[in-house]
Design a protein around this motif. Structure first.
Motif, short mmCIF file in Angstrom:
data_model
loop_
_atom_site.label_atom_id
_atom_site.label_comp_id
_atom_site.label_asym_id
_atom_site.label_seq_id
_atom_site.Cartn_x
_atom_site.Cartn_y
_atom_site.Cartn_z
N LEU A 96 -47.00 -93.06 -131.56
CA LEU A 96 -47.61 -91.40 -131.21
C LEU A 96 -48.57 -91.34 -132.28
O LEU A 96 -49.80 -90.81 -131.30
N VAL A 359 -48.53 -91.09 -126.11
CA VAL A 359 -47.79 -89.86 -126.56
C VAL A 359 -46.57 -88.75 -125.60
O VAL A 359 -45.92 -88.67 -126.65
N TYR A 360 -46.47 -89.36 -124.17
CA TYR A 360 -45.54 -89.01 -123.45
C TYR A 360 -43.97 -89.67 -124.36
O TYR A 360 -42.89 -88.45 -124.64
N ALA A 362 -43.68 -91.17 -126.76
CA ALA A 362 -42.98 -90.91 -127.85
C ALA A 362 -42.44 -89.92 -128.43
O ALA A 362 -41.74 -89.49 -129.22
N LEU A 363 -43.28 -88.93 -127.90
CA LEU A 363 -42.58 -87.11 -127.93
C LEU A 363 -41.14 -87.30 -126.96
O LEU A 363 -40.29 -86.41 -127.96
N VAL A 364 -40.85 -87.59 -126.40
CA VAL A 364 -39.65 -87.22 -125.34
C VAL A 364 -38.50 -88.40 -125.63
O VAL A 364 -37.44 -87.78 -125.76
N ILE A 367 -39.00 -90.02 -129.95
CA ILE A 367 -38.80 -88.52 -131.13
C ILE A 367 -37.33 -87.64 -130.65
O ILE A 367 -36.38 -87.82 -131.22
N ALA A 368 -38.35 -86.65 -129.66
CA ALA A 368 -37.18 -85.95 -129.52
C ALA A 368 -35.86 -85.94 -128.90
O ALA A 368 -35.12 -85.50 -129.31
#
Length: 404
Positions: A96, A359-360, A362-364, A367-368
């Motif tokens: 991220l 970024v997508y 990592a976040l989706v 992480i999420a």
């Protein structure tokens, strides 16, 4: 009438300026001062440092991607352990920060460089726009890829169910039932966010023994499932596991695409540099970065349950990309002009694309998917450790921006 004529003239002039700016951006003529030539230029010392960088980054990448792959059959290093979840959270923070703190600012700096024509590059935030579109395209690719892989497995299971078992795939317990539902749709017709539901449900099904109220809720959930879907336990594999497995296949491949795309740019940038002052701090920073990116990718590959050969090829492709980029950059350093408008524009565009993908992902997907799972919500200690690891990974990778 005069107003319409004026608008038409302005539009024509803007279009002409836009095309002229793009044409000038493709120039290979150097512009601005070459900082490598002005200070700290030493080709022999730079070559030695590049060799060290190739070895260091290669070892870091191999170690990072190999740990989840080799350790998946060992209890301590398995992908279903709390240690792996915490380490994956750390790696998610690293990726991220790579997208937000390293790639996106570099892309903005490149696409607003004075070397490029003011029109169109300085008149529109291209770096953010390209990163946004890259993230949205990644979502679309994941969705299409997951559905394609789901249909492919269903067809193969209807022809020869044993083929999926041999290839490491998952045989759907009820192909007829699953073919009538859209991916992510449950019996009540509810649609869940692609990826998050499958991953979270995967943890709910695999960890029914976790304590507290979670155990009671899960017991009721499993009991209800066993009555309405008796095939889940008779076959030993649930539809939720099937969905999660398909997701991991797509996620691992898209994540590798995002990592490889920016690794090429990083390798070329380091390879063409003749400044030891530039290369020296990059060695440690890129080795750290490569290790944890490899760990995150290795975890996704391991969870996708590919064949050994397929997993090895993906791991090797990741590990050699940056060193290969450095080697290619070293080879073309005599003829490649890193300060030309063309090089600056291409580097900025690739950095923007990479930033959006990372970024997508990592976040989706990193992480999420883990932090919204039932396993995480039912384990307070794991929550605390994972959040600390997440912020620590993001913070340390951001801190490296001071040197690289």
């Amino acid at each position: 009438m005069l107003e319409l004529t004026g608008i038409a003239n302005k539009t024509r002039l803007s279009a002409g300026s836009f095309l002229q700016g793009l044409t000038q951006s493709m120039s290979n003529v150097p512009c601005g001062g070459d900082t490598d030539l002005e200070s700290c230029r030493d080709e022999s010392a730079a070559l030695i440092l590049k060799i060290v960088a190739i070895a260091s980054i290669l070892v870091a990448g191999v170690c990072g991607v190999a740990i989840p792959l080799v350790g998946k059959k060992r209890r301590f290093l398995g992908t279903d352990t709390n240690l792996f979840v915490a380490a994956k959270a750390f790696a998610g923070g690293v990726i991220l920060a790579t997208g937000f703190v390293h790639m996106l600012p570099d892309a903005t700096a490149s696409l607003t460089d004075p070397c490029l024509p003011e029109i169109p590059w300085s008149k529109f935030p291209f770096s953010g726009f390209i990163a946004m579109m890259s993230a949205l395209c990644t979502l679309l690719i994941e969705f299409i890829g997951t559905q394609y892989y789901e249909r492919k497995q269903e067809k193969q299971s209807q022809i020869d169910p044993s083929h999926l078992l041999e290839s490491g795939g998952i045989v759907p317990a009820d192909s007829k039932g699953s073919s009538r539902k859209v991916f992510g749709e449950e019996e009540d017709g509810a649609i869940h966010i692609v990826g998050m539901h499958a991953h979270a449900a995967h943890h709910r099904h695999n960890h029914p023994q976790e304590g507290g109220a979670c155990a009671g809720g899960l017991s009721g959930h499993d009991h209800g499932h066993s009555q309405s879907h008796p095939h889940l336990h008779s076959h030993g594999v649930s539809d939720l596991d099937d969905e999660s497995g398909k997701r991991h296949v797509v996620v691992s491949q898209v994540l590798e695409l995002g990592i490889v795309s920016h690794s090429v740019i990083i390798g070329l940038s380091l390879g063409v540099s003749q400044s030891p002052c530039t290369i020296r701090p990059l060695i440690g920073a890129l080795s750290f970065h490569q290790f944890f990116e490899g760990f995150a990718l290795g975890g996704c590959i391991s969870q996708a349950q590919f064949k050994t050969l397929h997993s090895t090829l993906m791991a090797c492709f990741f590990a050699v990309t940056t060193p290969l980029g450095i080697a290619v950059g070293t080879g073309i350093s005599k003829i490649y002009n890193a300060n030309s408008p063309r090089a600056v524009a291409i580097e900025g565009i690739f950095d923007s694309i990479s930033a959006g993908i990372l970024v997508y992902m990592a976040l989706v997907d990193l992480i999420a998917a883990d932090f919204l799972s039932k396993r995480m919500s039912c384990n307070t200690r794991l929550q605390v450790v994972s959040y600390i690891a997440l912020f620590l990974g993001a913070g340390l990778m951001s801190l490296l921006a001071l040197w690289a």
